[in-house]
Design a protein around this motif. Sequence first.
Motif, PDB file in Angstrom:
ATOM      1  N   GLY A 203     -98.296 -71.425  76.791  1.00 55.70           N
ATOM      2  CA  GLY A 203     -99.433 -71.901  75.997  1.00 55.70           C
ATOM      3  C   GLY A 203    -100.271 -70.739  75.502  1.00 55.70           C
ATOM      4  N   GLY A 204    -101.403 -71.056  74.922  1.00 59.61           N
ATOM      5  CA  GLY A 204    -102.315 -70.021  74.433  1.00 59.61           C
ATOM      6  C   GLY A 204    -103.036 -69.344  75.581  1.00 59.61           C
ATOM      7  N   LEU A 205    -103.554 -68.165  75.336  1.00 56.70           N
ATOM      8  CA  LEU A 205    -104.256 -67.424  76.392  1.00 56.70           C
ATOM      9  C   LEU A 205    -105.709 -67.128  76.024  1.00 56.70           C
ATOM     10  N   LEU A 206    -106.000 -67.022  74.741  1.00 52.68           N
ATOM     11  CA  LEU A 206    -107.396 -66.789  74.347  1.00 52.68           C
ATOM     12  C   LEU A 206    -108.194 -68.049  74.659  1.00 52.68           C
ATOM     13  N   PRO A 207    -109.267 -67.933  75.462  1.00 50.48           N
ATOM     14  CA  PRO A 207    -110.000 -69.139  75.876  1.00 50.48           C
ATOM     15  C   PRO A 207    -110.451 -69.996  74.685  1.00 50.48           C
ATOM     16  N   GLU A 208    -110.887 -69.321  73.607  1.00 47.38           N
ATOM     17  CA  GLU A 208    -111.449 -70.085  72.486  1.00 47.38           C
ATOM     18  C   GLU A 208    -110.385 -70.829  71.667  1.00 47.38           C
ATOM     19  N   LEU A 209    -109.118 -70.455  71.844  1.00 44.01           N
ATOM     20  CA  LEU A 209    -108.053 -71.074  71.026  1.00 44.01           C
ATOM     21  C   LEU A 209    -106.931 -71.665  71.883  1.00 44.01           C
ATOM     22  N   LYS A 210    -107.186 -71.714  73.171  1.00 38.80           N
ATOM     23  CA  LYS A 210    -106.144 -72.049  74.145  1.00 38.80           C
ATOM     24  C   LYS A 210    -105.234 -73.211  73.746  1.00 38.80           C
ATOM     25  N   THR A 211    -105.824 -74.287  73.218  1.00 35.71           N
ATOM     26  CA  THR A 211    -105.017 -75.479  72.948  1.00 35.71           C
ATOM     27  C   THR A 211    -104.508 -75.523  71.511  1.00 35.71           C
ATOM     28  N   SER A 212    -104.774 -74.472  70.736  1.00 36.44           N
ATOM     29  CA  SER A 212    -104.328 -74.556  69.341  1.00 36.44           C
ATOM     30  C   SER A 212    -103.122 -73.673  69.028  1.00 36.44           C
ATOM     31  N   TYR A 213    -102.663 -72.913  70.028  1.00 45.26           N
ATOM     32  CA  TYR A 213    -101.470 -72.091  69.751  1.00 45.26           C
ATOM     33  C   TYR A 213    -100.618 -71.948  70.992  1.00 45.26           C
ATOM     34  N   PHE A 214     -99.417 -71.404  70.785  1.00 40.99           N
ATOM     35  CA  PHE A 214     -98.495 -71.176  71.902  1.00 40.99           C
ATOM     36  C   PHE A 214     -97.756 -69.862  71.680  1.00 40.99           C
ATOM     37  N   ARG A 215     -97.040 -69.443  72.706  1.00 40.48           N
ATOM     38  CA  ARG A 215     -96.396 -68.125  72.633  1.00 40.48           C
ATOM     39  C   ARG A 215     -94.952 -68.200  73.124  1.00 40.48           C
ATOM     40  N   ILE A 216     -94.103 -67.450  72.453  1.00 43.49           N
ATOM     41  CA  ILE A 216     -92.693 -67.361  72.824  1.00 43.49           C
ATOM     42  C   ILE A 216     -92.389 -65.884  73.073  1.00 43.49           C
ATOM     43  N   GLY A 217     -91.876 -65.590  74.242  1.00 43.97           N
ATOM     44  CA  GLY A 217     -91.476 -64.210  74.536  1.00 43.97           C
ATOM     45  C   GLY A 217     -90.053 -63.993  74.048  1.00 43.97           C
ATOM     46  N   HIS A 218     -89.801 -62.827  73.456  1.00 45.15           N
ATOM     47  CA  HIS A 218     -88.414 -62.476  73.094  1.00 45.15           C
ATOM     48  C   HIS A 218     -88.246 -60.977  73.300  1.00 45.15           C
ATOM     49  N   MET A 219     -88.053 -60.642  74.550  1.00 41.98           N
ATOM     50  CA  MET A 219     -87.906 -59.212  74.874  1.00 41.98           C
ATOM     51  C   MET A 219     -86.890 -59.022  75.989  1.00 41.98           C
ATOM     52  N   GLY A 220     -86.482 -57.772  76.158  1.00 40.66           N
ATOM     53  CA  GLY A 220     -85.538 -57.427  77.215  1.00 40.66           C
ATOM     54  C   GLY A 220     -84.153 -57.925  76.880  1.00 40.66           C
ATOM     55  N   SER A 221     -83.623 -58.816  77.721  1.00 30.53           N
ATOM     56  CA  SER A 221     -82.230 -59.263  77.555  1.00 30.53           C
ATOM     57  C   SER A 221     -82.064 -60.268  76.413  1.00 30.53           C
ATOM     58  N   VAL A 222     -83.124 -60.589  75.698  1.00 31.72           N
ATOM     59  CA  VAL A 222     -83.086 -61.665  74.684  1.00 31.72           C
ATOM     60  C   VAL A 222     -81.953 -61.479  73.663  1.00 31.72           C
ATOM     61  N   SER A 223     -81.317 -62.592  73.295  1.00 37.29           N
ATOM     62  CA  SER A 223     -80.248 -62.542  72.296  1.00 37.29           C
ATOM     63  C   SER A 223     -80.530 -63.554  71.192  1.00 37.29           C
ATOM     64  N   SER A 224     -79.756 -63.466  70.102  1.00 33.74           N
ATOM     65  CA  SER A 224     -79.919 -64.437  69.014  1.00 33.74           C
ATOM     66  C   SER A 224     -79.657 -65.853  69.527  1.00 33.74           C
ATOM     67  N   ASN A 225     -78.742 -65.977  70.475  1.00 32.53           N
ATOM     68  CA  ASN A 225     -78.440 -67.314  71.015  1.00 32.53           C
ATOM     69  C   ASN A 225     -79.657 -67.952  71.675  1.00 32.53           C
ATOM     70  N   ASP A 226     -80.421 -67.137  72.399  1.00 34.70           N
ATOM     71  CA  ASP A 226     -81.626 -67.671  73.055  1.00 34.70           C
ATOM     72  C   ASP A 226     -82.579 -68.223  72.001  1.00 34.70           C
ATOM     73  N   LEU A 227     -82.742 -67.478  70.917  1.00 35.30           N
ATOM     74  CA  LEU A 227     -83.709 -67.886  69.899  1.00 35.30           C
ATOM     75  C   LEU A 227     -83.195 -69.080  69.098  1.00 35.30           C
ATOM     76  N   ILE A 228     -81.884 -69.177  68.946  1.00 33.98           N
ATOM     77  CA  ILE A 228     -81.303 -70.366  68.305  1.00 33.98           C
ATOM     78  C   ILE A 228     -81.591 -71.596  69.164  1.00 33.98           C
ATOM     79  N   ALA A 229     -81.462 -71.427  70.464  1.00 30.29           N
ATOM     80  CA  ALA A 229     -81.759 -72.544  71.376  1.00 30.29           C
ATOM     81  C   ALA A 229     -83.214 -72.978  71.221  1.00 30.29           C
ATOM     82  N   VAL A 230     -84.127 -72.006  71.164  1.00 30.81           N
ATOM     83  CA  VAL A 230     -85.555 -72.330  71.035  1.00 30.81           C
ATOM     84  C   VAL A 230     -85.802 -73.046  69.707  1.00 30.81           C
TER      85      VAL A 230
END
Length: 388
Positions: A329-356
Amino acid sequence: GRKLLMIPGPIEFEPEVLHAMGRATSSHVAPDFIESFGTCIELMREVWRSPKGQPFIVAGTGTLAMDMAAANLIEKDDRVLVISTGYFGKRYKDIIDRYGAKTTILEANVGEVVDLDAIEIELKNNAYKALTLTHVDTSTGVRVDPEPIAKLAQKYNCLSILDGVCSVAGEEIKQDDWGIDVVLTGSQKAIGVPPGLALLVASEKAIQVWENRKTSVGSYYSDWNNWLPIIKAYEERRPSYFGTPPVNLIVALETSLKIIQKEGMETRVKRHRELARAFRAGLAALKFDFLPKSNEISANTLTAAYYPEGVDGSALLAKLSKDGIILAGGLLPELKTSYFRIGHMGSVSSNDLIAVLSSLERALIELGHPVKAGEGLQAFQHELLTKN
Ligand code: PMP
């Protein structure tokens, strides 16, 4: 069932790294372990691009690495400039305030970076001992270009401390060339090791400034006086002890650093950049807006996107979770419920992002958002095929 952890840390770890975690714990003075520790120190210099730097590896989290840099380099009444692009910039101010510094914070608007001119004016008008900056602020997905800021810091004889928790081993960093005095991270992000290690590399100048302190370091655990002889001993393959090192984590770090070395930092950064661009193209096709105001300042390690109008964010994340895909979810207190976050680092592959993307498409359609199945994937594929 099997889950896909796509938050901005901890991430999905390579199987070899997890196997290393599960090996029988050896003595922290056993020859094999000394060799692993020494290798980690050497490989950190490669990842950080800091052949002259002094690595530190300590049990703790990224926050401890931030705290350790402050504890050793900042004394009471020192002036420190905090350049903030979100939640973790503000955290750095809180940390530095604890050491009695006179802190000034320059805060960017959400999704923007602080103007270089504003930084220079501050540095020109006040004798700052150090500045801090967050390479990628995980709360906004904004990436700052550290090089011009580090060069400004050098011009005004000010130390530069880079919070690289969400960037080291995923974004381009050239610590020595750019003249950054401390680059720090935690193990659970692009370095690719379960949480529990605080990692930092200090420049020769940082070590000199620390050696010339007027007062002793106020934190016993963080004091480089306690850690420097240990790190030096391990590098020279001699047994040593201050606090028991997290043996399994360090063996896992060695495994992950070797995987990173084998891929090569340049290839690795390119992979992160291409996947991040393609992923943003996929989300844009699904009508998502991003927190960062431009591609130029968008991180390659995570994406922060607003929920589309009329889409219930928690329902969206719950639908993905049912598909086994864990987003943040969001982390900034003022916007917490209006955005979300997806991590794509390290071992991440195109397949992971296709799944998302495919899971997101279905969830959006089920929630009544007017997109067509395949639109996001098509844009993602197109971007990957036409990458420059
Ligand atoms: N800085 C940044 C940019 C981060 O992303 C994080 C963790 N999300 C931290 C600092 C703090 O690290 P930790 O949670 O490991 O203490």
